[in-house]
Scaffold this motif. Structure first.
Motif, PDB file in Angstrom:
ATOM      1  N   GLY A 191       0.910  -1.114   0.097  1.00  0.00           N
ATOM      2  CA  GLY A 191       0.080   0.059   0.105  1.00  0.00           C
ATOM      3  C   GLY A 191       0.901   1.263  -0.014  1.00  0.00           C
ATOM      4  N   TRP A 192       0.274   2.283  -0.477  1.00  0.00           N
ATOM      5  CA  TRP A 192       1.170   3.609  -0.992  1.00  0.00           C
ATOM      6  C   TRP A 192       0.562   4.703  -0.148  1.00  0.00           C
ATOM      7  CZ3 TRP A 192       2.402   3.568  -6.671  1.00  0.00           C
ATOM      8  CH2 TRP A 192       3.224   2.521  -7.304  1.00  0.00           C
ATOM      9  N   GLY A 193       1.336   5.561   0.378  1.00  0.00           N
ATOM     10  CA  GLY A 193       1.047   6.772   0.853  1.00  0.00           C
ATOM     11  C   GLY A 193       2.100   7.974   0.673  1.00  0.00           C
ATOM     12  N   GLU A 194       1.570   9.179   0.752  1.00  0.00           N
ATOM     13  CA  GLU A 194       2.744  10.301   0.748  1.00  0.00           C
ATOM     14  C   GLU A 194       2.540  11.231   2.026  1.00  0.00           C
ATOM     15  OE1 GLU A 194       2.350  12.004  -3.119  1.00  0.00           O
ATOM     16  OE2 GLU A 194       0.812  13.694  -2.477  1.00  0.00           O
ATOM     17  N   ALA A 195       3.683  11.876   2.241  1.00  0.00           N
ATOM     18  CA  ALA A 195       3.711  13.011   3.421  1.00  0.00           C
ATOM     19  C   ALA A 195       4.292  14.157   2.558  1.00  0.00           C
ATOM     20  CB  ALA A 195       4.466  12.396   4.571  1.00  0.00           C
ATOM     21  N   CYS A 196       3.386  15.159   2.826  1.00  0.00           N
ATOM     22  CA  CYS A 196       3.901  16.450   2.467  1.00  0.00           C
ATOM     23  C   CYS A 196       4.068  17.619   3.299  1.00  0.00           C
ATOM     24  CB  CYS A 196       3.047  17.063   1.337  1.00  0.00           C
ATOM     25  SG  CYS A 196       3.246  18.629   0.310  1.00  0.00           S
ATOM     26  N   PRO A 197       5.096  18.107   3.370  1.00  0.00           N
ATOM     27  CA  PRO A 197       5.463  19.389   4.388  1.00  0.00           C
ATOM     28  C   PRO A 197       4.586  20.376   3.978  1.00  0.00           C
ATOM     29  CG  PRO A 197       7.626  18.743   3.225  1.00  0.00           C
ATOM     30  CD  PRO A 197       6.518  17.886   2.530  1.00  0.00           C
ATOM     31  N   PHE A 198       3.972  21.180   5.158  1.00  0.00           N
ATOM     32  CA  PHE A 198       3.170  22.001   5.137  1.00  0.00           C
ATOM     33  C   PHE A 198       3.401  23.174   6.118  1.00  0.00           C
ATOM     34  CE2 PHE A 198       1.111  19.123   7.809  1.00  0.00           C
ATOM     35  CZ  PHE A 198       0.480  20.209   8.801  1.00  0.00           C
ATOM     36  N   SER A 199       2.654  24.179   6.015  1.00  0.00           N
ATOM     37  CA  SER A 199       2.856  25.609   6.859  1.00  0.00           C
ATOM     38  C   SER A 199       1.328  26.041   7.270  1.00  0.00           C
ATOM     39  CB  SER A 199       3.624  26.777   6.069  1.00  0.00           C
ATOM     40  OG  SER A 199       3.816  27.762   7.005  1.00  0.00           O
ATOM     41  N   LEU A 200       1.060  26.250   8.379  1.00  0.00           N
ATOM     42  CA  LEU A 200      -0.020  26.891   9.150  1.00  0.00           C
ATOM     43  C   LEU A 200       0.150  28.440   8.981  1.00  0.00           C
ATOM     44  CD1 LEU A 200      -1.103  24.124  11.467  1.00  0.00           C
ATOM     45  CD2 LEU A 200      -2.129  24.501   9.165  1.00  0.00           C
ATOM     46  N   SER A 201       1.045  28.733   9.372  1.00  0.00           N
ATOM     47  CA  SER A 201       1.444  30.225   9.639  1.00  0.00           C
ATOM     48  C   SER A 201       3.071  30.304   9.628  1.00  0.00           C
ATOM     49  CB  SER A 201       1.011  30.543  10.983  1.00  0.00           C
ATOM     50  OG  SER A 201       1.415  30.130  11.787  1.00  0.00           O
ATOM     51  N   GLU A 202       3.613  31.610   9.721  1.00  0.00           N
ATOM     52  CA  GLU A 202       5.225  31.788   9.583  1.00  0.00           C
ATOM     53  C   GLU A 202       5.741  30.788  10.611  1.00  0.00           C
ATOM     54  OE1 GLU A 202       5.843  35.932   9.848  1.00  0.00           O
ATOM     55  OE2 GLU A 202       5.161  36.219   7.574  1.00  0.00           O
ATOM     56  N   ASP A 203       5.254  30.499  11.790  1.00  0.00           N
ATOM     57  CA  ASP A 203       5.989  29.875  13.091  1.00  0.00           C
ATOM     58  C   ASP A 203       5.211  28.499  13.232  1.00  0.00           C
ATOM     59  OD1 ASP A 203       3.426  31.014  13.882  1.00  0.00           O
ATOM     60  OD2 ASP A 203       4.344  31.631  16.043  1.00  0.00           O
ATOM     61  N   GLN A 204       4.411  28.084  12.466  1.00  0.00           N
ATOM     62  CA  GLN A 204       3.838  26.534  12.618  1.00  0.00           C
ATOM     63  C   GLN A 204       3.597  25.971  11.402  1.00  0.00           C
ATOM     64  OE1 GLN A 204      -0.035  28.305  14.315  1.00  0.00           O
ATOM     65  NE2 GLN A 204       0.442  26.931  15.994  1.00  0.00           N
ATOM     66  N   HIS A 205       4.544  24.964  11.669  1.00  0.00           N
ATOM     67  CA  HIS A 205       4.659  24.195  10.001  1.00  0.00           C
ATOM     68  C   HIS A 205       5.240  22.683  10.619  1.00  0.00           C
ATOM     69  CE1 HIS A 205       8.664  26.087  10.888  1.00  0.00           C
ATOM     70  NE2 HIS A 205       9.239  24.693  10.167  1.00  0.00           N
ATOM     71  N   GLN A 206       5.172  21.846   9.430  1.00  0.00           N
ATOM     72  CA  GLN A 206       5.865  20.405   9.462  1.00  0.00           C
ATOM     73  C   GLN A 206       6.740  20.326   8.244  1.00  0.00           C
ATOM     74  OE1 GLN A 206       2.834  17.199  10.007  1.00  0.00           O
ATOM     75  NE2 GLN A 206       1.821  18.220  11.484  1.00  0.00           N
ATOM     76  N   SER A 207       8.120  20.473   8.651  1.00  0.00           N
ATOM     77  CA  SER A 207       9.020  20.323   7.700  1.00  0.00           C
ATOM     78  C   SER A 207       9.360  18.735   7.239  1.00  0.00           C
ATOM     79  CB  SER A 207      10.400  20.804   8.392  1.00  0.00           C
ATOM     80  OG  SER A 207      10.850  19.893   9.505  1.00  0.00           O
ATOM     81  N   LEU A 208      10.129  18.617   6.248  1.00  0.00           N
ATOM     82  CA  LEU A 208      10.417  17.382   5.891  1.00  0.00           C
ATOM     83  C   LEU A 208      11.160  16.445   6.931  1.00  0.00           C
ATOM     84  CD1 LEU A 208      10.624  15.133   3.567  1.00  0.00           C
ATOM     85  CD2 LEU A 208      12.632  15.977   2.862  1.00  0.00           C
ATOM     86  N   GLU A 209      12.032  17.407   7.442  1.00  0.00           N
ATOM     87  CA  GLU A 209      12.802  16.908   8.644  1.00  0.00           C
ATOM     88  C   GLU A 209      11.988  16.111   9.778  1.00  0.00           C
ATOM     89  OE1 GLU A 209      16.459  17.869  11.816  1.00  0.00           O
ATOM     90  OE2 GLU A 209      15.758  19.379  10.598  1.00  0.00           O
ATOM     91  N   ASP A 210      11.018  17.022  10.262  1.00  0.00           N
ATOM     92  CA  ASP A 210      10.001  16.440  11.092  1.00  0.00           C
ATOM     93  C   ASP A 210       9.293  15.236  10.646  1.00  0.00           C
ATOM     94  OD1 ASP A 210      10.392  18.901  12.678  1.00  0.00           O
ATOM     95  OD2 ASP A 210       8.816  19.964  11.577  1.00  0.00           O
ATOM     96  N   ILE A 211       8.767  15.192   9.499  1.00  0.00           N
ATOM     97  CA  ILE A 211       8.072  14.196   8.983  1.00  0.00           C
ATOM     98  C   ILE A 211       8.951  12.782   8.978  1.00  0.00           C
ATOM     99  CG2 ILE A 211       7.079  13.227   6.679  1.00  0.00           C
ATOM    100  CD1 ILE A 211       6.265  16.089   6.285  1.00  0.00           C
ATOM    101  N   LEU A 212      10.283  13.068   8.460  1.00  0.00           N
ATOM    102  CA  LEU A 212      10.891  11.719   8.411  1.00  0.00           C
ATOM    103  C   LEU A 212      11.382  11.205   9.621  1.00  0.00           C
ATOM    104  CD1 LEU A 212      13.497  12.819   5.226  1.00  0.00           C
ATOM    105  CD2 LEU A 212      11.498  11.206   5.272  1.00  0.00           C
ATOM    106  N   THR A 213      11.765  12.119  10.607  1.00  0.00           N
ATOM    107  CA  THR A 213      12.023  11.637  11.998  1.00  0.00           C
ATOM    108  C   THR A 213      10.808  11.039  12.511  1.00  0.00           C
ATOM    109  OG1 THR A 213      13.322  13.641  12.411  1.00  0.00           O
ATOM    110  CG2 THR A 213      12.345  12.588  14.396  1.00  0.00           C
ATOM    111  N   GLY A 214       9.719  11.250  12.360  1.00  0.00           N
ATOM    112  CA  GLY A 214       8.245  10.540  12.703  1.00  0.00           C
ATOM    113  C   GLY A 214       8.185   9.398  12.031  1.00  0.00           C
ATOM    114  N   PRO A 237       3.963  13.244  13.573  1.00  0.00           N
ATOM    115  CA  PRO A 237       3.375  14.468  12.915  1.00  0.00           C
ATOM    116  C   PRO A 237       2.281  13.960  12.129  1.00  0.00           C
ATOM    117  CG  PRO A 237       5.728  14.544  12.812  1.00  0.00           C
ATOM    118  CD  PRO A 237       5.660  13.317  13.661  1.00  0.00           C
ATOM    119  N   SER A 238       1.226  14.797  11.836  1.00  0.00           N
ATOM    120  CA  SER A 238       0.096  14.449  11.274  1.00  0.00           C
ATOM    121  C   SER A 238       0.266  14.112   9.769  1.00  0.00           C
ATOM    122  CB  SER A 238      -1.005  15.830  11.187  1.00  0.00           C
ATOM    123  OG  SER A 238      -0.426  16.890  10.622  1.00  0.00           O
ATOM    124  N   ALA A 239       1.170  14.728   9.045  1.00  0.00           N
ATOM    125  CA  ALA A 239       1.580  14.350   7.705  1.00  0.00           C
ATOM    126  C   ALA A 239       2.268  12.896   7.613  1.00  0.00           C
ATOM    127  CB  ALA A 239       2.533  15.532   7.319  1.00  0.00           C
TER     128      ALA A 239
END
Length: 352
Positions: A40-63, A92-94
């Motif tokens: 089964g396949w899925g994808e995780a995409c970094p995103f930003s909610l505001s200038e100081d709230q985001h999920q980076s690729l590093e956050d996602i890969l660590t998770g 992280p949610s992503a």
């Protein structure tokens, strides 16, 4: 089950500018879950909610690295247990969305059925997806609209406003787009939290006179109290995106918005998206499905939920020069999942 993670980079044909900046390329994580010879396949995409709230690729890969260890003790059938465990572990949610997406894909493939059919949904109910036009000069916005119409025959547009040049620039851009699109086209506006309450009220009333259907996220995340004024005084319905992450946010919004924008990356996957849809609908709110810089993999996953919602904005993959995936088909402006099992996504290009 075994979990495999691989990163890849995609590039936009046309840079997308919103009130918080310009985006030209994105690196995502491709998640594959294998059990009993089915993947089964899925994808995780970094995103930003505001200038100081985001999920980076590093956050996602660590998770996802933590997730790989956790999932070895679970079966791919144990989706509820997996979802609860990953939330408890603070993944992280992503990253959770990628896993949940992959588990749904696995289930559909294992059973030989597409998700929409497993859920008993009617693809004829799918609404046209809007095509996004980012903040630009009037001439550039017109050109982007013309390209979208030529390539997709669309008559549905999402206009990004919130220019750093002020409200007059926003108005001039919208008027320019209206000059080249068919009369009666669906037009929605997304300010990505760029305006004050006073600016939002002024613009919402002006936009209502321009035939816009609704205004999305006029105020920044954290300023939800100001939405009450807009709810009472705006001539346009108000939708929120950054102000609504998952189903837990919905009850507090029911007295100040008319609709919510659900995105798989911010809510944590298809399972939570379904809860959000039912929660919002039971509270009298309208629902749209949106995306970040997702490929056809992520947008096809969301498209399986499309028969349940009022509006769609699942166009990011249509603006890519190197999307490695193929999935849902654009038909008469509607993004329609196929009859193929699971998500119905195939690898059609080279991961960059």
């Amino acid at each position: 089950m075994q979990v495999y993670v691989e990163t890849f980079t995609i590039h936009k044909r046309y840079a997308l500018t919103i009130s918080r900046g310009t985006h030209t390329d994105t690196t995502l994580a491709w998640v594959r879950i294998e059990q009993e010879g089915v993947e089964g396949w899925g994808e995780a995409c970094p995103f930003s909610l505001s200038e100081d709230q985001h999920q980076s690729l590093e956050d996602i890969l660590t998770g996802l690295e933590v997730t790989k260890g956790l999932l070895r003790r679970y079966s791919a059938w144990e989706r509820q247990q997996v979802e609860e465990r990953l939330r408890q572990e603070g993944i992280p949610s992503a990253a959770r969305a990628a896993v949940d997406m992959a588990l749904h894909d696995w289930m559909g493939k294992k059973l030989g059925m597409p998700l929409w059919q497993l859920w008993g949904l009617d693809r004829a109910r799918i609404q046209p997806t809007t095509m996004t036009i980012g903040i630009a000069s009037p001439q550039e916005a017109q050109q982007r609209a013309l390209v979208w119409m030529k390539e997709t025959q669309t008559q549905s547009f999402k206009i990004k406003l919130g220019s750093d040049q002020g409200l007059m620039a926003d108005q001039n851009m919208l008027i320019a787009v209206q000059e080249v699109i068919p009369l009666g086209s669906l037009i929605t506006v997304d300010a990505n939290g760029a305006w004050t309450v006073e600016q939002s009220l002024s613009m919402s009333n002006w936009l209502a006179g321009q035939g816009v259907s609704y205004l999305e996220q006029p105020l920044n995340r954290g300023q939800e109290a100001g939405l009450i004024t807009l709810w009472h005084e705006s001539k346009l319905p108000i939708f929120v995106d950054e102000s609504c992450l998952d189903s837990r946010d919905i009850p507090a919004l029911t007295d100040r918005v008319h609709g919510i924008n659900i995105k798989l990356m911010k809510c944590g996957g298809l399972s939570e998206a379904l809860r959000m849809i039912h929660t919002a609908k039971s509270n009298g709110l309208q629902v749209m499905l949106g995306c970040y810089s997702n490929t056809a993999l992520g947008n096809t996953a969301a498209a399986h939920l499309a028969p349940l919602v009022d509006y769609l904005d699942l166009d990011s993959h249509l603006n890519l020069v190197d999307d490695p995936f193929s999935g849902a088909i654009l038909h008469n402006g509607c993004l329609v999942p196929t009859d193929q099992p699971g998500l119905g996504v195939t690898l059609s290009g080279v991961l960059g």
